[in-house]
Motif scaffolding. Structure first.
Motif, short mmCIF file in Angstrom:
data_model
loop_
_atom_site.label_atom_id
_atom_site.label_comp_id
_atom_site.label_asym_id
_atom_site.label_seq_id
_atom_site.Cartn_x
_atom_site.Cartn_y
_atom_site.Cartn_z
N PRO A 190 1.31 13.68 29.03
CA PRO A 190 -0.12 13.62 29.34
C PRO A 190 -0.99 13.28 28.13
N TRP A 191 -0.77 13.96 27.01
CA TRP A 191 -1.64 13.72 25.86
C TRP A 191 -1.40 12.34 25.24
N MET A 192 -0.16 11.87 25.27
CA MET A 192 0.12 10.52 24.76
C MET A 192 -0.48 9.46 25.69
N LEU A 193 -0.47 9.74 26.98
CA LEU A 193 -1.12 8.83 27.93
C LEU A 193 -2.63 8.77 27.69
N ILE A 194 -3.23 9.93 27.44
CA ILE A 194 -4.66 9.98 27.16
C ILE A 194 -4.99 9.22 25.87
N LEU A 195 -4.15 9.38 24.84
CA LEU A 195 -4.34 8.66 23.58
C LEU A 195 -4.18 7.16 23.79
N ALA A 196 -3.16 6.77 24.56
CA ALA A 196 -2.94 5.34 24.82
C ALA A 196 -4.12 4.73 25.57
N MET A 197 -4.71 5.48 26.51
CA MET A 197 -5.87 4.97 27.23
C MET A 197 -7.07 4.83 26.30
N LEU A 198 -7.22 5.74 25.35
CA LEU A 198 -8.28 5.62 24.36
C LEU A 198 -8.12 4.33 23.57
N ILE A 199 -6.90 4.05 23.14
CA ILE A 199 -6.62 2.83 22.36
C ILE A 199 -6.90 1.59 23.22
N ALA A 200 -6.41 1.61 24.47
CA ALA A 200 -6.60 0.46 25.35
C ALA A 200 -8.09 0.22 25.64
N THR A 201 -8.84 1.28 25.82
CA THR A 201 -10.27 1.15 26.13
C THR A 201 -11.05 0.61 24.94
N ILE A 202 -10.71 1.07 23.73
CA ILE A 202 -11.35 0.51 22.53
C ILE A 202 -11.10 -0.99 22.46
N GLY A 203 -9.85 -1.38 22.75
CA GLY A 203 -9.53 -2.80 22.77
C GLY A 203 -10.34 -3.55 23.80
#
Length: 431
Positions: free
Chosen positions: A325-338
Motif C-alpha cells: 500500500p505505501w509503495m503504491l501511494i509513493l508510486a502514485m505521487l511520483i506518477a502524478t508529479i510527472g
C-alpha cells in the motif's frame, strides 16, 4: 498572462467546462453501475463500449462539420441534443417511469452529441488564444477539470444510488444554462470559406467523400500522426489503473494495513486501494497544478517535459506490479508529479500543429487517440489473466518509453511549428 486578459469566449468556456464537468461526473461515470444493476454486468459492458464507439464516430463527424460551418452553431446544436438526452433520462428514471433500455437510447444521444461538441469547443479555445498564452489556458482548464472531478466523485458516490432523479434534474438545468450562455454571450471564432461552408449544393455521398478526403489530408501530416501515436501510448499507461491494475489489486489484495496505532487499524482491500490511488491523483493535481505553472516558467521546458514523462511512466509501471500500500501511494505521487510536469506543455505543443482551416478535424483525431488508448487498456485485462504482473508492468513501461521516444523524435519539428506560429502571431499584432 492573466485570466482577465483572455478572450471572453475562453473565460466563459473555462467556467462552463467546470460546471458541466462537475455535474456530469456526478452521473455519467456511475452509469456502468446503473446498467449492471438493471441489465447485468455482461450487457452493461457491451453498452458502455457502444457509448465509446458512437462518441468516437460522431467526434470524427463533428470535427469535419466544425471546420465547414463554424464552431458556435455546431456547439449549440450539440448541447440542445444533449439536453434532449438528459431530459429523456430524467423522465424514465423518475418516480413515475422507469426504463433502462430507454435510458440506454438517451445515453446514445448524449454520447453522439458529446462527440460532435468536443472538437468544436476545443477548436474554439485555440481560435481565440495566442500561441504564447495557450499553456496557461490549458493549465487552468486542467486544474479546474480535476477539481470538478474530485468534487463530483465525492458527491456522486453518496447521491447516485438514492438521488439519481434529482441529479438528472441538476444535469438538465446545467445544460440549459450552458445553452443560454453559449447563445447569448459566446462569439463565433471561425468563419469558413464559402466553398467550405456551402453544404447544400452537395449530396450525402459527396459530403462523405469530402470528409474522407479531409481526414486523409490530416493523416498525411507525419508529425501529427507520430504525435498522436505517442499520446496514445503514453496515455494508455494511466488508463491501465482502472482496467488491468484494478482487476489485479482486487484479486491480490484482500486486506492490507495502511495505518495502525493502538486499537486503530486502517485496512483496505484491492478495490479500495484503487479508489485511494485515484483520489490521491485527483487531490494532488488539484493542489499543485497552479504551482506547476511557476515551475514551467522558471526551468527549461524541454527538460521538464521529459522528466515528467519519465516519472509518469515509471510510477504507473510500478503500480502495475506492487501490492504494498505505501509503495503504491509513493508510486502514485511520483506518477502524478510527472503528469503535472508534462500535460500543459504537451497540450500546448498540440495546439501548435493544428492549422486554422482543419483545426476541428485535428482535434477529432486527437480525441480518437484517447478512445484507442482506452481500448488498449481494456484489452490488457485479458492479457493480464495469462501473464505475470512483472511481465505486464514491463509491457506497460515499454509502451510508455516508445511513446516518449516518438515525442523526442518529432520535438524539433514541433519547436519549428511553435516558433513559426508565434512569429506569425507577433507580425499580426504588430500590423
Amino acid at each position: 498572462m492573466r485570466y482577465r486578459d483572455f478572450h471572453r469566449n475562453v473565460k466563459l468556456r473555462i467556467w462552463l467546462s467546470f460546471m458541466n464537468n462537475m455535474i456530469r461526473n456526478m452521473v455519467l461515470p456511475f452509469m456502468a453501475i446503473y446498467f449492471a444493476d438493471r441489465l447485468g454486468a455482461s450487457i452493461a459492458g457491451v453498452l458502455i463500449v457502444s457509448f465509446i464507439v458512437i462518441g468516437l464516430i460522431c467526434s470524427i463527424i463533428g470535427g469535419y462539420l466544425s471546420d465547414r460551418i463554424g464552431r458556435r452553431q455546431l456547439m449549440i446544436q450539440a448541447e440542445v441534443a444533449m439536453l434532449v438526452g438528459y431530459i429523456g433520462m430524467m423522465m424514465f428514471n423518475s418516480p413515475w417511469f422507469h426504463s433502462a433500455w430507454i435510458t440506454f437510447a438517451m445515453m446514445l444521444v448524449v454520447s453522439a452529441a458529446g462527440g460532435i461538441h468536443t472538437p468544436a469547443s476545443q477548436a474554439m479555445l485555440v481560435d481565440v488564444t495566442e500561441p504564447h498564452t495557450r499553456k496557461y489556458m490549458y493549465q487552468m482548464l486542467y486544474w479546474l477539470r480535476n477539481i470538478a472531478g474530485a468534487i463530483a466523485a465525492i458527491i456522486g458516490a453518496y447521491l447516485f444510488k438514492d438521488y439519481f432523479f434529482e441529479l438528472l434534474i441538476g444535469l438538465c438545468l446545467a445544460t440549459m444554462i450552458s445553452i443560454i450562455i453559449t447563445v447569448v454571450f459566446i462569439q463565433e471564432s471561425y468563419f469558413p470559406k464559402k466553398d467550405q461552408g456551402n453544404q447544400k449544393q452537395s449530396g450525402f455521398l459527396h459530403q462523405m467523400s469530402q470528409m474522407g478526403k479531409s481526414y486523409a489530408a490530416v493523416l498525411k501530416d507525419t508529425t501529427f500522426v507520430i504525435f498522436i501515436i505517442s499520446s496514445m501510448l503514453i496515455g494508455s499507461v494511466e488508463f491501465h489503473l482502472t482496467n488491468y491494475v484494478g482487476v489485479r489489486l482486487s484479486q491480490e489484495i484482500t486486506e492490507a494495513s495502511i495505518f495502525s496505532w493502538g486499537s486503530l487499524n486502517w485496512t483496505v482491500d484491492g478495490i479500495r486501494m484503487m479508489g485511494l490511488l485515484q483520489s490521491e491523483n485527483t487531490v494532488l493535481i488539484g493542489l499543485f497544478s497552479i504551482l506547476m505553472g511557476y515551475i514551467l516558467k522558471k526551468y527549461n521546458e524541454k527538460r521538464i517535459v521529459f522528466i515528467g514523462f519519465t516519472l509518469y511512466v515509471l510510477g504507473y509501471s510500478y503500480i502495475a506490479y506492487s501490492n504494498s500500500p505505501w509503495m503504491l501511494i509513493l508510486a502514485m505521487l511520483i506518477a502524478t508529479i510527472g503528469e503535472l510536469f508534462f500535460v500543459p506543455v504537451k497540450q500546448a505543443y498540440f495546439s501548435y500543429i493544428t492549422p486554422d482551416h482543419a483545426r476541428s478535424s485535428y482535434m477529432a483525431v486527437n480525441e480518437m487517440s484517447f478512445q484507442v488508448a482506452m481500448f488498449i487498456a481494456g484489452a490488457m485485462v485479458s492479457l493480464g489473466s495469462v501473464l505475470s504482473s512483472v511481465m505486464m508492468a514491463s509491457i506497460i513501461c515499454i509502451s510508455g518509453i516508445v511513446g516518449i521516444f516518438l515525442f523526442a523524435l518529432i520535438l524539433p519539428k514541433l519547436d519549428d511549428k511553435r516558433d513559426a506560429m508565434i512569429a506569425s502571431s507577433s507580425q499580426g499584432i504588430s500590423a
